[in-house]
Design a protein around this motif. Structure first.
Motif, PDB file in Angstrom:
ATOM      1  N   TYR A  23      66.790  48.746  15.904  1.00  0.00           N
ATOM      2  CA  TYR A  23      67.731  49.779  15.117  1.00  0.00           C
ATOM      3  C   TYR A  23      67.659  49.420  13.638  1.00  0.00           C
ATOM      4  O   TYR A  23      67.470  50.072  12.677  1.00  0.00           O
ATOM      5  N   GLU A  24      67.683  48.025  13.418  1.00  0.00           N
ATOM      6  CA  GLU A  24      67.135  47.401  12.058  1.00  0.00           C
ATOM      7  C   GLU A  24      65.798  47.947  11.120  1.00  0.00           C
ATOM      8  O   GLU A  24      65.697  48.600  10.441  1.00  0.00           O
ATOM      9  N   LYS A  58      73.033  57.934  20.873  1.00  0.00           N
ATOM     10  CA  LYS A  58      72.347  57.937  21.947  1.00  0.00           C
ATOM     11  C   LYS A  58      72.835  58.006  23.178  1.00  0.00           C
ATOM     12  O   LYS A  58      72.009  58.736  24.030  1.00  0.00           O
ATOM     13  N   ARG A  59      73.952  57.948  23.604  1.00  0.00           N
ATOM     14  CA  ARG A  59      74.631  57.988  24.697  1.00  0.00           C
ATOM     15  C   ARG A  59      74.656  59.557  24.800  1.00  0.00           C
ATOM     16  O   ARG A  59      74.683  60.423  25.975  1.00  0.00           O
ATOM     17  N   GLU A  66      67.811  62.038  14.073  1.00  0.00           N
ATOM     18  CA  GLU A  66      69.184  62.777  14.163  1.00  0.00           C
ATOM     19  C   GLU A  66      70.380  61.709  13.799  1.00  0.00           C
ATOM     20  O   GLU A  66      71.141  62.053  12.917  1.00  0.00           O
ATOM     21  N   ILE A  67      70.230  60.538  14.403  1.00  0.00           N
ATOM     22  CA  ILE A  67      71.384  59.681  14.229  1.00  0.00           C
ATOM     23  C   ILE A  67      71.260  59.041  12.689  1.00  0.00           C
ATOM     24  O   ILE A  67      72.317  58.888  12.236  1.00  0.00           O
ATOM     25  N   HIS A  94      72.221  70.486  19.205  1.00  0.00           N
ATOM     26  CA  HIS A  94      72.318  69.529  20.167  1.00  0.00           C
ATOM     27  C   HIS A  94      73.407  70.128  21.331  1.00  0.00           C
ATOM     28  O   HIS A  94      73.012  69.814  22.501  1.00  0.00           O
ATOM     29  N   ARG A  95      74.437  70.835  20.907  1.00  0.00           N
ATOM     30  CA  ARG A  95      75.294  71.301  21.840  1.00  0.00           C
ATOM     31  C   ARG A  95      74.474  72.499  22.648  1.00  0.00           C
ATOM     32  O   ARG A  95      74.627  72.459  23.916  1.00  0.00           O
ATOM     33  N   GLU A  96      73.540  73.227  22.008  1.00  0.00           N
ATOM     34  CA  GLU A  96      72.670  74.222  23.068  1.00  0.00           C
ATOM     35  C   GLU A  96      71.833  73.322  23.951  1.00  0.00           C
ATOM     36  O   GLU A  96      71.808  74.039  25.039  1.00  0.00           O
TER      37      GLU A  96
END
Length: 131
Positions: A23-24, A58-59, A66-67, A94-96
């Motif tokens: 992640y870094e 991620k979960r 996106e994050i 993302h909801r879709e």
């Protein structure tokens, strides 16, 4: 100012130090460096929060890109209209996707329930399942 080691964060969030280093590398975390040659990573409260939000994203199925965008929005002024529109578009998209996945899961669960009922009926009636 509270500081954390990579080991402390890994233990707290149940991830490997390798994941935190990844992640870094992706620009999601920016620890300072200490010690000889700057080899020891020192994470701030900001890094801890960013790691927490990264793991939550991620979960939920967000991509690292996106994050990263969402983290940047999280730290920017909230009155920036273009950023808010971008955030809204990401959330809606993302909801879709999740709703389509839920429809697929519901259909699969329905199929499995039918197969289960058929096999139970065969077993209860003493019939042998087809070969």
């Amino acid at each position: 100012m509270t500081q954390y080691t990579i080991t402390e964060l890994a233990r707290e969030f149940d991830v490997t130090p390798r994941a935190i280093r990844f992640y870094e590398d992706q620009g999601l975390l920016a620890p300072s460096r200490e010690g000889a040659g700057g080899l020891k990573r020192v994470f701030s409260g900001r890094d801890r929060t960013r790691l927490k939000l990264t793991l939550r994203g991620k979960r939920l199925g967000f991509t690292l890109s996106e994050i990263r965008d969402l983290l940047d929005l999280y730290e920017s002024p909230t009155d920036t209209l273009p950023q808010l529109h971008a955030f809204l578009a990401t959330v809606v998209r993302h909801r879709e996707v999740l709703e389509r996945q839920r429809e697929d899961l519901d259909a699969t669960l329905e199929d499995l329930a039918q197969y289960e009922a058929q096999v139970r009926a065969m077993l209860d009636g003493g019939a042998q399942p087809p070969k």
